[in-house]
Design an enzyme around this catalytic site. Structure first.
Site, short mmCIF file in Angstrom:
data_model
loop_
_atom_site.label_atom_id
_atom_site.label_comp_id
_atom_site.label_asym_id
_atom_site.label_seq_id
_atom_site.Cartn_x
_atom_site.Cartn_y
_atom_site.Cartn_z
CG ASP A 24 -3.22 -7.96 1.84
OD1 ASP A 24 -3.76 -7.67 0.76
OD2 ASP A 24 -3.02 -9.12 2.22
CG HIS A 41 1.26 2.16 4.06
ND1 HIS A 41 0.58 0.97 3.93
CD2 HIS A 41 2.31 1.92 4.89
CE1 HIS A 41 1.19 0.04 4.67
NE2 HIS A 41 2.24 0.60 5.25
CG ASN A 72 -1.89 -3.54 10.91
OD1 ASN A 72 -2.94 -3.22 10.36
ND2 ASN A 72 -1.12 -4.51 10.43
C1 FPP Z 1 -1.34 -3.39 4.47
O1 FPP Z 1 -0.27 -3.34 3.55
C2 FPP Z 1 -1.91 -2.11 4.73
C3 FPP Z 1 -2.00 -1.59 5.97
C4 FPP Z 1 -1.54 -2.29 7.17
C5 FPP Z 1 -2.56 -0.28 6.24
C6 FPP Z 1 -3.61 0.31 5.32
C7 FPP Z 1 -4.04 1.59 5.91
C8 FPP Z 1 -3.84 2.81 5.38
C9 FPP Z 1 -3.25 3.02 4.04
C10 FPP Z 1 -4.23 4.00 6.21
C11 FPP Z 1 -5.35 4.80 5.65
C12 FPP Z 1 -6.64 4.10 5.80
C13 FPP Z 1 -7.81 4.54 5.27
C14 FPP Z 1 -9.05 3.73 5.43
C15 FPP Z 1 -7.92 5.78 4.51
P1 FPP Z 1 1.05 -4.14 3.89
O2 FPP Z 1 2.05 -3.19 4.46
O3 FPP Z 1 0.71 -5.28 4.80
O4 FPP Z 1 1.52 -4.64 2.52
P2 FPP Z 1 2.12 -6.08 2.22
O5 FPP Z 1 0.98 -7.03 2.38
O6 FPP Z 1 2.59 -5.96 0.81
O7 FPP Z 1 3.24 -6.28 3.18
#
Ligand code: FPP
Length: 251
Positions: A24, A41, A72
């Site tokens: 996250d 991301h 998600n």
């Molecule tokens: C959380 O950040 C992140 C995610 C929900 C997605 C992570 C997944 C990827 C980047 C896809 C690729 C995956 C791999 C394993 C290569 P957030 O949006 O919740 O950030 P925040 O906590 O700041 O709101």
């Protein structure tokens, strides 16, 4: 951050066997830089690459990445499809390296609900790493711990109702044996003397990781300077073969 006497131990004795990372902070990382969430991301994928390489270099037995939780799906459609795109990008670009490095790829979660092209790529990646014997890289896709526990409890209850098991035998071990994580090693290091010491820390792989909980899996969040979260804070670094032990919970 608490400081303490620093000693150096060989990696296999002090490292947790298994570390899980909640991915996250991508959104916050992007917001801080006035960038769209998608940029956060994308930086997250770079962080994944850096962390998986560092984990291998230091000899970690298993690394779990919580990449997409069942919650998600509630995100905007374009963000979800962007995440699917990044997962495909990661598999296409990094699979050859994972195969070459003898990594055993595992997926936990109901990834079959993903779009068919993603499912096909994931299954191809699983098949191509199935014969590997090295470190485990487990990726949680459409994973929900609660849903997994419910499914495990239902299976055990059905078995008991059908007379296949004594209801009294439904205990923590029985539930654990039903979980998708059952093949993943526990967090604690091989040396039992280190299981309970505050010194067992996931080391700062590359940018700074903060251990947030340890039961079966060591959990870690990226930590960058004073602010929590932030995919982009992980900088690729040559992982040393020896790690300092401190009594602080964050390194
Ligand atoms: C959380 O950040 C992140 C995610 C929900 C997605 C992570 C997944 C990827 C980047 C896809 C690729 C995956 C791999 C394993 C290569 P957030 O949006 O919740 O950030 P925040 O906590 O700041 O709101």
């Amino acid at each position: 951050m608490a400081t303490a006497a620093v000693t150096h131990q060989p990696v296999p004795e002090v490292l947790p066997r298994h570390v899980a990372i909640i991915m996250d902070g991508n959104g916050r990382w992007a917001a801080k830089r006035h960038l769209p969430r998608a940029a956060g991301h994308r930086a997250g994928v770079e962080a994944v690459r850096a962390v998986t390489r560092a984990a291998r270099a230091m000899g970690l037995e298993a690394l779990t990445l919580y990449a997409f939780s069942s919650e998600n799906w509630r995100r905007p459609e374009d963000e979800v499809s962007g995440l699917m795109g990044l997962l495909k990008f990661f598999i296409r670009h990094d699979l050859a390296e994972l195969v070459r490095e003898n990594v055993r790829l595992r997926v936990i979660g109901d990834y079959r609900r993903f779009p068919t092209d993603v499912v096909a790529l994931v299954e191809d990646a699983l098949a191509r790493t199935a014969q590997n014997t090295g470190p485990i890289l487990a990726i949680a896709l459409n994973y929900g711990a609660q849903a997994e526990l419910v499914a495990a409890a239902q299976r055990l209850a059905e078995r008991a109702a059908a007379g296949g098991m004594d209801p009294a035998a439904i205990d923590a071990d029985a539930i654990e044996r039903e979980l998708e994580t059952r093949e993943l090693p526990p967090a604690r290091p091989a040396d039992p003397h280190l299981w309970r010491t505050a010194a067992v820390q996931f080391p700062a792989v590359a940018g700074g990781l903060c251990r947030i909980a340890v039961r079966r899996h060591a959990m870690a969040r990226f930590r960058c300077g004073g602010s929590r979260g932030g995919a982009g804070c992980v900088r690729p670094a040559a992982a040393p073969l020896w790690w300092p032990l401190t009594s602080s919970s964050c390194v």
